[in-house]
Write an enzyme that holds these catalytic residues in place. Structure first.
Site, PDB file in Angstrom:
ATOM      1  N   GLY A 170     -19.420  10.855  55.556  1.00 61.95           N
ATOM      2  CA  GLY A 170     -18.530  10.149  54.638  1.00 61.95           C
ATOM      3  C   GLY A 170     -19.281   9.932  53.349  1.00 61.95           C
ATOM      4  O   GLY A 170     -19.828  10.875  52.779  1.00 61.95           O
ATOM      5  N   CYS A 217     -24.806  13.683  58.669  1.00 58.41           N
ATOM      6  CA  CYS A 217     -24.694  13.685  57.201  1.00 58.41           C
ATOM      7  C   CYS A 217     -24.892  12.280  56.604  1.00 58.41           C
ATOM      8  O   CYS A 217     -26.014  11.817  56.537  1.00 58.41           O
ATOM      9  CB  CYS A 217     -23.398  14.350  56.775  1.00 58.41           C
ATOM     10  SG  CYS A 217     -23.529  15.050  55.136  1.00 58.41           S
ATOM     11  N   ARG A 242     -30.347  12.661  48.870  1.00 61.33           N
ATOM     12  CA  ARG A 242     -28.881  12.786  48.950  1.00 61.33           C
ATOM     13  C   ARG A 242     -28.370  13.936  48.082  1.00 61.33           C
ATOM     14  O   ARG A 242     -28.910  14.186  47.012  1.00 61.33           O
ATOM     15  CB  ARG A 242     -28.202  11.510  48.457  1.00 61.33           C
ATOM     16  CG  ARG A 242     -28.327  10.343  49.391  1.00 61.33           C
ATOM     17  CD  ARG A 242     -27.632   9.122  48.784  1.00 61.33           C
ATOM     18  NE  ARG A 242     -26.200   9.321  48.626  1.00 61.33           N
ATOM     19  CZ  ARG A 242     -25.428   8.554  47.880  1.00 61.33           C
ATOM     20  NH1 ARG A 242     -25.938   7.557  47.190  1.00 61.33           N
ATOM     21  NH2 ARG A 242     -24.131   8.790  47.801  1.00 61.33           N
ATOM     22  N   ARG A 257     -21.807  18.482  50.968  1.00 59.42           N
ATOM     23  CA  ARG A 257     -22.629  17.634  50.074  1.00 59.42           C
ATOM     24  C   ARG A 257     -23.758  16.995  50.904  1.00 59.42           C
ATOM     25  O   ARG A 257     -23.953  15.777  50.924  1.00 59.42           O
ATOM     26  CB  ARG A 257     -21.780  16.574  49.369  1.00 59.42           C
ATOM     27  CG  ARG A 257     -20.691  17.197  48.510  1.00 59.42           C
ATOM     28  CD  ARG A 257     -20.010  16.173  47.643  1.00 59.42           C
ATOM     29  NE  ARG A 257     -20.904  15.709  46.594  1.00 59.42           N
ATOM     30  CZ  ARG A 257     -21.062  14.435  46.263  1.00 59.42           C
ATOM     31  NH1 ARG A 257     -20.406  13.491  46.888  1.00 59.42           N
ATOM     32  NH2 ARG A 257     -21.886  14.099  45.297  1.00 59.42           N
ATOM     33  N   HIS A 274     -22.493  18.877  60.212  1.00 57.99           N
ATOM     34  CA  HIS A 274     -21.372  18.240  60.926  1.00 57.99           C
ATOM     35  C   HIS A 274     -20.977  19.025  62.174  1.00 57.99           C
ATOM     36  O   HIS A 274     -20.042  19.825  62.123  1.00 57.99           O
ATOM     37  CB  HIS A 274     -20.140  18.200  60.011  1.00 57.99           C
ATOM     38  CG  HIS A 274     -20.237  17.275  58.860  1.00 57.99           C
ATOM     39  ND1 HIS A 274     -19.792  15.972  58.904  1.00 57.99           N
ATOM     40  CD2 HIS A 274     -20.720  17.455  57.614  1.00 57.99           C
ATOM     41  CE1 HIS A 274     -19.997  15.391  57.735  1.00 57.99           C
ATOM     42  NE2 HIS A 274     -20.559  16.268  56.930  1.00 57.99           N
ATOM     43  N   GLU A 304     -19.292  18.067  64.610  1.00 58.61           N
ATOM     44  CA  GLU A 304     -17.915  17.681  64.985  1.00 58.61           C
ATOM     45  C   GLU A 304     -16.869  18.542  64.269  1.00 58.61           C
ATOM     46  O   GLU A 304     -15.735  18.621  64.705  1.00 58.61           O
ATOM     47  CB  GLU A 304     -17.692  16.180  64.712  1.00 58.61           C
ATOM     48  CG  GLU A 304     -17.522  15.754  63.257  1.00 58.61           C
ATOM     49  CD  GLU A 304     -18.807  15.739  62.423  1.00 58.61           C
ATOM     50  OE1 GLU A 304     -19.878  16.120  62.946  1.00 58.61           O
ATOM     51  OE2 GLU A 304     -18.733  15.355  61.243  1.00 58.61           O
TER      52      GLU A 304
HETATM   53  N1  GLN Z   1     -22.954  12.984  50.009  1.00 55.24           N
HETATM   54  C1  GLN Z   1     -22.660  12.007  50.998  1.00 55.24           C
HETATM   55  C2  GLN Z   1     -23.565  10.775  50.869  1.00 55.24           C
HETATM   56  O1  GLN Z   1     -24.417  10.736  50.059  1.00 55.24           O
HETATM   57  C3  GLN Z   1     -22.786  12.600  52.373  1.00 55.24           C
HETATM   58  C4  GLN Z   1     -21.733  13.647  52.596  1.00 55.24           C
HETATM   59  C5  GLN Z   1     -21.258  13.789  54.004  1.00 55.24           C
HETATM   60  O2  GLN Z   1     -21.407  12.882  54.824  1.00 55.24           O
HETATM   61  N2  GLN Z   1     -20.622  14.889  54.294  1.00 55.24           N
HETATM   62  O3  GLN Z   1     -23.413   9.864  51.612  1.00 55.24           O
END
Ligand code: GLN
Length: 182
Positions: A46, A75, A102, A131, A166, A168
């Site tokens: 997220g 993530c 990040r 990301r 991920h 999932e």
């Molecule tokens: N870029 C998000 C963050 O910095 C992580 C992205 C993801 O969970 N898919 O939290």
């Protein structure tokens, strides 16, 4: 056993689908009393800033820091579980002896499906990066369990697991099985 999935923001429903497929009982955790009831916890992908803020505002953050049962972060989850975030001064849960950066892969794999290696059985697995963070340092206490192009993308430290991708979203249940068997 009831397996918890932190459900404040992000792709928590996708983790529920993995547990549905495995036939395991789970609970979406949105409140402190729910966190108290679960035997394991997934922190989904997220937005780490948002999940931290929400967790703090409802009194879950300190409980997550003290959580001594099995926990897996994907993530955003691994960002929050890291010891340190290189490009963010915010506090972490400090469950994994790693430093992450990040959004570190830049535009070429902002969102890409790749093939990496799950080291314990040397198998290729699909890895969906969205990301994604990069693990830029791994301390002695964390074991590397998966790599992509030579880079560490998953670690395990005792009953804590962190993945920058991920599973999932690839319908991979291997990591959830490990978590729920600890
Ligand atoms: N870029 C998000 C963050 O910095 C992580 C992205 C993801 O969970 N898919 O939290």
């Amino acid at each position: 056993m009831t397996h918890g999935i932190l459900a404040l923001q992000g792709d928590y429903y996708a983790h529920g689908r993995v547990y549905d497929k495995l036939g395991l009982k789970y609970l979406y955790v949105k409140k402190p009393d729910e966190l108290e009831r679960v035997d394991t916890l997934v922190i989904p992908g997220g937005e780490s800033t948002t999940i931290r803020k929400l967790a703090r505002s409802i009194g879950l953050w300190d409980m997550l820091k003290e959580f001594d049962r099995p926990m897996m972060g994907t993530c955003t989850g691994i960002i929050l579980m890291a010891h340190e975030i290189e490009n963010d001064d915010e506090e972490t849960l400090d469950h994994l002896d790693i430093t992450v950066s990040r959004n570190a892969y830049g535009s070429q794999i902002n969102s890409a499906t790749q093939t990496g290696i799950y080291l314990p059985d040397n198998n290729e697995i699909e890895m969906v990066f969205i990301r994604a963070p990069r693990i830029i340092e791994t301390g002695d206490r964390a074991d590397v369990i998966a790599r992509y192009q030579g880079e560490t993308v998953a670690v395990r430290q005792g009953n804590k697991i962190g993945l920058t991708f991920h599973p999932e979203l690839s319908d991979i249940s291997l990591f959830h099985k490990i978590l729920t068997d600890i």
